[in-house]
Design an enzyme around this catalytic site. Structure first.
Site, short mmCIF file in Angstrom:
data_model
loop_
_atom_site.label_atom_id
_atom_site.label_comp_id
_atom_site.label_asym_id
_atom_site.label_seq_id
_atom_site.Cartn_x
_atom_site.Cartn_y
_atom_site.Cartn_z
N HIS A 194 -1.27 0.99 18.35
CA HIS A 194 -2.52 0.37 17.87
C HIS A 194 -3.52 0.09 18.98
O HIS A 194 -4.54 -0.53 18.76
CB HIS A 194 -2.23 -0.90 17.06
CG HIS A 194 -1.22 -0.67 15.98
ND1 HIS A 194 -1.43 0.23 14.97
CD2 HIS A 194 0.02 -1.18 15.78
CE1 HIS A 194 -0.36 0.24 14.19
NE2 HIS A 194 0.53 -0.59 14.67
N ARG A 219 -17.46 -6.90 13.94
CA ARG A 219 -17.84 -7.17 15.33
C ARG A 219 -18.37 -5.90 15.98
O ARG A 219 -18.27 -4.81 15.41
CB ARG A 219 -16.60 -7.62 16.11
CG ARG A 219 -15.52 -6.55 16.10
CD ARG A 219 -14.40 -6.80 17.08
NE ARG A 219 -13.53 -5.64 17.18
CZ ARG A 219 -12.51 -5.36 16.38
NH1 ARG A 219 -12.20 -6.17 15.40
NH2 ARG A 219 -11.79 -4.26 16.57
N GLU A 278 0.85 -1.20 0.00
CA GLU A 278 0.00 0.00 0.00
C GLU A 278 0.88 1.23 0.00
O GLU A 278 1.96 1.24 0.59
CB GLU A 278 -0.88 0.06 1.27
CG GLU A 278 -2.13 -0.76 1.18
CD GLU A 278 -3.00 -0.63 2.42
OE1 GLU A 278 -2.80 0.32 3.21
OE2 GLU A 278 -3.86 -1.50 2.60
C1 MV4 Z 1 -1.67 2.45 7.14
C2 MV4 Z 1 -1.08 3.64 7.60
C3 MV4 Z 1 -0.62 4.52 6.66
N1 MV4 Z 1 -0.70 4.22 5.34
N2 MV4 Z 1 -1.75 2.21 5.83
C4 MV4 Z 1 -2.23 0.40 11.38
C5 MV4 Z 1 -3.17 -0.65 11.80
C6 MV4 Z 1 -3.77 -1.21 10.58
N3 MV4 Z 1 -5.17 -1.37 10.77
C7 MV4 Z 1 -3.47 -0.24 9.50
N4 MV4 Z 1 -2.56 0.72 10.06
C8 MV4 Z 1 -2.08 1.72 9.31
N5 MV4 Z 1 -2.16 1.53 7.98
C9 MV4 Z 1 -1.27 3.06 4.96
N6 MV4 Z 1 -1.35 2.78 3.67
C10 MV4 Z 1 -1.02 3.87 8.97
C11 MV4 Z 1 -1.51 2.90 9.82
C12 MV4 Z 1 -1.43 3.19 11.22
C13 MV4 Z 1 -2.60 3.40 11.97
C14 MV4 Z 1 -3.86 3.33 11.43
C15 MV4 Z 1 -4.99 3.54 12.18
C16 MV4 Z 1 -4.86 3.86 13.52
C17 MV4 Z 1 -3.63 3.94 14.09
C18 MV4 Z 1 -2.49 3.72 13.33
C19 MV4 Z 1 -1.23 3.81 13.93
C20 MV4 Z 1 -0.11 3.58 13.19
C21 MV4 Z 1 -0.22 3.26 11.83
#
Ligand code: MV4
Length: 495
Positions: free
Chosen positions: A235, A292, A200
């Site tokens: 997270h 959920r 991604e």
């Molecule tokens: C990402 C991102 C930035 N760019 N994807 C972290 C958990 C997982 N559900 C997806 N996550 C992320 N994906 C892209 N393409 C940043 C995160 C991320 C994040 C996302 C939601 C809530 C907290 C987070 C903390 C760190 C990184």
């Protein structure tokens, strides 16, 4: 309607579900481990059965035991809560084969959304905006390099079987690609028993916005607006609110429509949440779907006046949604904070022990969801969540002031909690302004929240003063207490 429901969970969420059962005159059956023998959820249910030793793997994750108990005690349905079996398609299939209803989505929806590449394929077929990247796993380093070049660095390598951030690898330049790819594959295999990895585009400094959706088994879909969940650490969310202060009406219309289309694309029913990343220009991208009931559902309940668990039970029992989209309105503002048994001054080390004191806030606009009471043991076996404090206010400003007031009414002794950090966040100018994204805690508190707060606190000096008070008291008391500025308040409550 069901006559008897088994709750395959523990703690605050088990209590939450039992409460809904009581209001619906449905008998509740609790299951518990050795460690939870005297826990509130065990005592509050109409029936309770021990299902094994304290480790989750021997109790709350013992599928055969739970299913055979459900059959034996004659329940019509099982509610999984969150975690444990809530997103386990195998569990759903097996329970439904016995004729018992799973209170949640179908096994096929869970399966489809569980594999991130299949979810991304489905979304791109349905014109849902996904984060730019591949929709298939990467099979070789050369393919990966080619795809990454097209997408443009920096990129993220993610496990197809994953979610929740485990096994994610940031790759800033092509020279790092090969080694990151190999280690992402190794981690994916270790965590998810599947080494598939996809790419991604890395979205910098996004907000984490999610939309609550709900559907019955007749193809009726509604949303219940968005939740802002950016304030998290590794997270683990700690503060969630609804509505999001950054989402304007136009964006809200767009993102909720997209969320409903996501749910429709996988033939979803029951409660679900669509997660999005949102950039500073309010562009949003589908990230994943949580199939959920979520920990943070109370903020949605507070602003909508709905009872999500009751609605889950009704929909599972085959009832049609009793309301349509026009009936659901945002009333005021709600913020939830998660009270964890962990030490923010000591690298968030989990804190275990007996809750020697446990006084919780009350009064206008306050909701407490706690799985423990005074005398409860906080063990190392489970999640360190002690309680959720959810406040409601007519405006975000009122909600924040109420939150500060309520945090001050907690009196917890025996374990260390993160309440001091939550108070510091309430006093942080960028939090107050709604000026934050997923980096907020790291940026503002640098994981050493005291020092950083002292310099960035532009609102009040409260935290600084309290920190020094805390140090003095630490030196002079046996009990490792969280926050001792409110002893007078505590004494008052005990009188
Ligand atoms: C990402 C991102 C930035 N760019 N994807 C972290 C958990 C997982 N559900 C997806 N996550 C992320 N994906 C892209 N393409 C940043 C995160 C991320 C994040 C996302 C939601 C809530 C907290 C987070 C903390 C760190 C990184």
């Amino acid at each position: 309607m069901f006559k008897k429901i088994l709750i395959a969970n523990r703690g605050e969420i088990a209590l939450r579900i039992i409460r809904a059962c009581k209001e619906m005159s449905i008998k509740s059956v609790a299951v518990y481990s050795e460690a939870d023998k005297t826990s509130p959820h065990t005592k509050y249910a109409d029936e309770a059965y021990c299902i094994g030793e304290s480790p989750s793997s021997e109790s709350y994750l013992n599928q055969n035991k739970i299913i055979s108990l459900a059959k034996q005690v004659g329940v019509d349905a099982v509610h999984p809560g969150y975690g444990f079996f809530s997103e386990n398609a195998g569990f759903i299939k097996e329970i439904e084969e016995t004729g018992i209803t799973f209170i949640g989505p179908s096994a096929s929806s869970v399966e489809m959304m569980g594999l991130k590449t299949s979810a991304r394929q489905l979304m791109s077929q349905n014109k849902i905006p996904i984060v730019p990247g591949t929709i298939f796993p990467i099979n070789s380093i050369s393919d990966g390099l080619e795809e990454a070049e097209k997408i443009g660095y920096p990129i993220l390598l993610k496990a197809a079987g994953g979610g929740g951030g485990k096994g994610m690898k940031l790759v800033s330049t092509k020279s790092e690609f090969a080694s990151s790819f190999e280690s992402a594959q190794r981690e994916a295999l270790k965590f998810f028993a599947d080494d598939s990895v996809y790419i991604e585009k890395y979205i910098e400094n996004p907000k984490h916005i999610e939309v609550q959706i709900f559907a019955d088994k007749f193809g009726n879909y509604v949303h219940m607006f968005e939740r802002e969940c950016s304030i998290q650490r590794r997270h683990q969310k700690i503060i969630e609110e609804s509505p999001s202060s950054c989402v304007d009406d136009k964006t809200r219309k767009k993102i909720t429509l997209v969320a409903i289309n996501v749910a429709k694309a996988c033939g979803y029913y029951n409660a679900g949440t669509i997660e999005f990343l949102m950039d500073k220009n309010l562009n949003f991208y589908f990230l994943e779907m949580n199939t959920r009931l979520q920990v943070e559902h109370p903020v949605t309940e507070m602003i909508s006046g709905l009872d999500l668990v009751k609605e889950q039970i009704k929909v599972a029992a085959g009832e049609k949604l009793s309301f349509n989209q026009e009936d659901i309105k945002i009333n005021g503002h709600s913020i939830e904070t998660r009270i964890y048994a962990e030490d923010p001054e000591n690298n968030f080390l989990p804190s275990t022990g007996k809750l020697l004191e446990f006084l919780t806030p009350s009064g206008p606009g306050i909701r407490i969801d706690a799985g423990f009471s005074r005398g409860s043991l906080i063990s190392r076996y489970y999640d360190p969540l002690i309680a959720k404090l959810t406040v409601w206010g007519r405006t975000r400003d009122e909600a924040i002031k109420r939150l500060k007031r309520a945090l001050g009414e907690f009196h917890i002794a025996g374990v260390t909690t993160n309440i001091s950090l939550l108070k510091a966040v309430c006093n942080n100018i960028n939090f107050i302004k709604g000026n934050f994204n997923i980096d907020f805690l790291e940026k503002e508190f640098n994981n050493e929240f005291q020092n950083k707060t002292a310099s960035s606190d532009e609102i009040e000096n409260v935290v600084v003063i309290i920190s020094s008070l805390l140090k003095v008291r630490r030196a002079s008391t046996e009990i490792k207490n969280t926050f001792t500025d409110n002893n007078k308040w505590a004494e008052l409550q005990y009188e």
